[in-house]
Every structure is written in C-alpha cells, then in structure tokens.
Design an enzyme around this catalytic site. Structure first.
Site, PDB file in Angstrom:
ATOM      1  N   LYS A 127       4.160 -14.188   5.628  1.00  0.00           N
ATOM      2  CA  LYS A 127       4.479 -15.185   4.592  1.00  0.00           C
ATOM      3  C   LYS A 127       6.007 -15.212   4.485  1.00  0.00           C
ATOM      4  O   LYS A 127       6.586 -15.068   3.404  1.00  0.00           O
ATOM      5  CB  LYS A 127       3.795 -14.762   3.275  1.00  0.00           C
ATOM      6  CG  LYS A 127       3.886 -15.765   2.159  1.00  0.00           C
ATOM      7  CD  LYS A 127       2.866 -16.875   2.254  1.00  0.00           C
ATOM      8  CE  LYS A 127       3.105 -17.920   1.169  1.00  0.00           C
ATOM      9  NZ  LYS A 127       2.254 -19.114   1.316  1.00  0.00           N
ATOM     10  N   TYR A 138       0.818  -1.223   0.000  1.00  0.00           N
ATOM     11  CA  TYR A 138       0.000   0.000   0.000  1.00  0.00           C
ATOM     12  C   TYR A 138       0.845   1.263   0.000  1.00  0.00           C
ATOM     13  O   TYR A 138       0.300   2.359   0.024  1.00  0.00           O
ATOM     14  CB  TYR A 138      -0.928   0.006   1.211  1.00  0.00           C
ATOM     15  CG  TYR A 138      -2.065  -0.964   1.089  1.00  0.00           C
ATOM     16  CD1 TYR A 138      -1.821  -2.327   1.029  1.00  0.00           C
ATOM     17  CD2 TYR A 138      -3.381  -0.535   1.025  1.00  0.00           C
ATOM     18  CE1 TYR A 138      -2.854  -3.244   0.915  1.00  0.00           C
ATOM     19  CE2 TYR A 138      -4.419  -1.440   0.908  1.00  0.00           C
ATOM     20  CZ  TYR A 138      -4.152  -2.790   0.851  1.00  0.00           C
ATOM     21  OH  TYR A 138      -5.175  -3.680   0.741  1.00  0.00           O
TER      22      TYR A 138
END
Ligand code: NAD
Length: 331
Positions: free
Chosen positions: A170, A123
């Site tokens: 992740k 973002y």
C-alpha cells in the site's frame, strides 16, 4: 529417518495431528516423532505457554509439525504462534492455495502461493495506549526483513518453476514503510530476470484475486496483508479446512495449517484433517522425501475427488478419523 518435533496443539489440534501421524505411518514416511505440548494444553497443567523443552526440541530437530494453538482475544495472553515465529526467526510464511477436484470452489485450476513476511510490520507488537482514549501501534518494515522475504519468494519461484512474482503493498499511502518494501522488491527482482515481476496495491489485489485469480502465481507481501490475503486465497479453494502452511527460517521450519484451533468442534472428531496433512506433505518435500509426499498427496486427491468420505466443511458426513482411514485405504 528424520526426527520431527510434533506439537499437536489445542482444540481440534490433537485430533487432526493423530490423523496425520497415522497417514504418514501408513505411507511409510521415514519420520520419528518427538511429541511436545505447548499453548493452553501446557499452561493448564501449570507449565509455560511455550515450554523451554519445546523450543529445545525444535532447535535440535530443525523441523516441526504443529497443530493450531489457541490465543484468547483481548487478554494479556500473547500468541504462542507469533512467539515461536519470532523466537526462531521463522521469517517466511509460505501458504499455497490450490484447487483439488471434488472440492466445491468458485474456480477450477487455482494454484497460488502467498509468501508472507512473518516477523515485522504491525505484528512487531510495538503497541501502547496514548492516554485512555487512544491507542497507537507502530508498523516496522526494514530493508533486511524485506530483502530476505522477497529473495525467498524469488528463490521459491525458481525452484518450483513458477513464472511470476507479484509484490503486494500500500505504498501509495504508506510511502515510508510500504514504499521501502516495494523499492526493495523492485531491486531484488532485477536479480531474477527469468521470473516476471509486477506489483499490486493490496485493495486492488483482493479484487483481482476474487475475479481473476488465474492471473496470479507467487505473491509476496508484508505480514498483515499476508495474513488477510492468504485467508482470501484459502476461501477461493474451499476454505480453511484445506489450507496448509509453513514457517521457514534460515535453518529451522515449522509446518502448520492456516486455520486455528476451532475450539467449538474440539473433541468431536469432526474437522477436516486435509490442511494439516497438506502441511505435512510440504514438510516431506522440504525434507527431500518427494516420493512419499507425492504418494500421500495423490491418495488425498483421490479421496477428495470421490467425495464420499470427506468432512462436513466439504459437504460430507465423515469424521476426522474416517477421512484419515479413507486416505490410508487409498494408499
Ligand atoms: P479457526 O480457524 O479456529 O476457526 C474458524 C472456523 O473455520 C471454525 O469455526 C470452523 O468453522 C472452520 N475451520 C477451521 N479449521 C477447520 C478444519 N480443519 N476443518 C473444518 N473447518 C474448520 O479460527 P478462530 O475461531 O478465529 O480461532 C480459534 C483459535 O485459534 C483462536 O484462539 C486463534 O487465536 C487461534 N488461531 C491459531 C492459529 C495457529 O495456531 N497458527 C491460527 C489461527 C487462529
């Protein structure tokens, strides 16, 4: 008395904002509203998407309640929501997901809190085309950004008597970016031995939340995973119509529902005011107005449990304003 900036927003925003203002007034909440237009509403009248006086008002009052703002897809039009969070450095996005009696959901007794980093990750908006047929987006994770969001999650856990913080990542694939986030989370967790700490890989986290959400408590994660997981959690407790949120910085906070402006229902007095009302309840708690916050939450919980005056998304036939009136009557 607290002065609060009120941004009703676009689409269905003004309807749910009106409902909330009415409920808070009836409950005797000591709030004075400073109403401001931003987004499409302001733009269509020839103003800026994010007018300077809106920012000034929020900076002065340090607190705002905001309805959803529309961001057209795929145009040059940047999200005003993202701009506000960046401009005011509202680094923590708090999204609780809790079951209320009467709302049909897959599980009972869910009480989860998503703490989403709000300023970094994909973002950050560092994106470009590489030639005509490829595009590149850069994922930014910093030690400073990770430290403050993880610390926020632990502080929230301590203040609210929560037992566990789960870091979501992740890092098995993104060893640099998510690896840094996970390392920082592990480091900070050592400062809070009274709160249990664990981590989960994001895909596994999604599956775990769907099959055994009761195992989780506070979850902290980078921006994109937080966006997705918080909608998943909203789905677990009855949908977007009941999911509140807050964007919190060092000394400024903006409270808003998780959902968007639902433009297809604009002007129809149809959507659920619960999400923005619960956001206002979070705001009242943040302001230290615990009694009135509890009073409103109890009245709302009664109306939800009765189920006779709720909006379409909860299986009812009530309009936005009828549901607000039922909450006021309950108060
Ligand atoms: P949305 O959340 O507006 O609507 C998706 C669907 O969810 C709606 O069609 C409706 O069925 C349901 N829904 C949403 N709010 C509800 C409510 N209060 N009561 C009952 N049902 C409700 O998502 P979208 O259609 O993807 O986005 C519409 C616009 O909102 C877009 O421009 C998007 O950029 C913007 N948006 C803004 C914010 C924000 O202001 N923070 C957040 C998300 C989306």
């Amino acid at each position: 008395m607290h002065t609060v900036t009120l941004i009703p927003g676009d689409g269905t925003g003004p309807e749910i904002a009106d409902a909330t203002v009415a409920v808070l007034k009836a409950a005797g909440a000591p709030i004075e509203w400073e109403k401001k237009e931003a987004g499409l509403q302001a733009y269509e009248k020839g103003g800026d998407l994010l007018p300077e006086d809106v920012l000034e008002s929020i900076k002065r009052n340090k607190i705002a309640l905001k309805g959803p703002l529309t961001t057209p897809v795929g145009t040059g039009f940047r999200s005003v929501n993202v701009a506000l969070r960046k401009e005011l450095d509202l680094y923590a996005n708090l999204r609780p997901a809790k079951t209320y009696k009467g709302i049909q959901s897959r599980y009972d007794h869910i009480d989860l809190v998503v703490v989403r980093e709000n300023t970094e990750d994909l973002y950050a908006g560092v994106e470009h085309m590489v030639g005509e047929d490829a595009a590149e987006s850069i994922k930014i994770i910093t030690r400073k950004g990770s430290e403050r969001i993880v610390r926020f999650a632990f502080e929230y856990a301590v203040r609210n008597n929560r037992k566990k913080v789960t870091a979501v990542h992740k890092a098995n694939i993104m060893k640099c970016t998510d690896g840094l986030f996970l390392n920082v989370a592990q480091e900070i967790s050592r400062e809070y031995p009274q709160v249990k700490f664990e981590d989960r890989i994001v895909d596994n986290m999604c599956m775990q939340l769907v099959i055994k959400p009761q195992l989780y408590d506070v979850m902290v994660m980078p921006n994109l995973y937080g966006d997705i997981i918080s909608d998943l959690c909203a789905g677990l407790v009855g949908g977007l119509g009941v999911a509140p949120g807050a964007n919190i910085g060092k000394d400024i906070a903006i409270f808003e529902p998780v959902h968007g402006s639902a433009p297809k229902y604009a002007g129809k007095n149809k959507v659920n005011p619960t999400a923005i009302l619960l956001s206002a309840v979070l705001m009242l708690r943040h302001l230290g107005e615990t009694n009135v916050a509890e009073k409103i939450e109890r009245a709302l919980a009664e109306v939800l449990a009765r189920g006779t005056c709720v909006t379409y998304d909860l299986g009812g036939k009530a309009t936005t304003s009828e549901m607000a009136q039922a909450i006021i009557d309950q108060l």
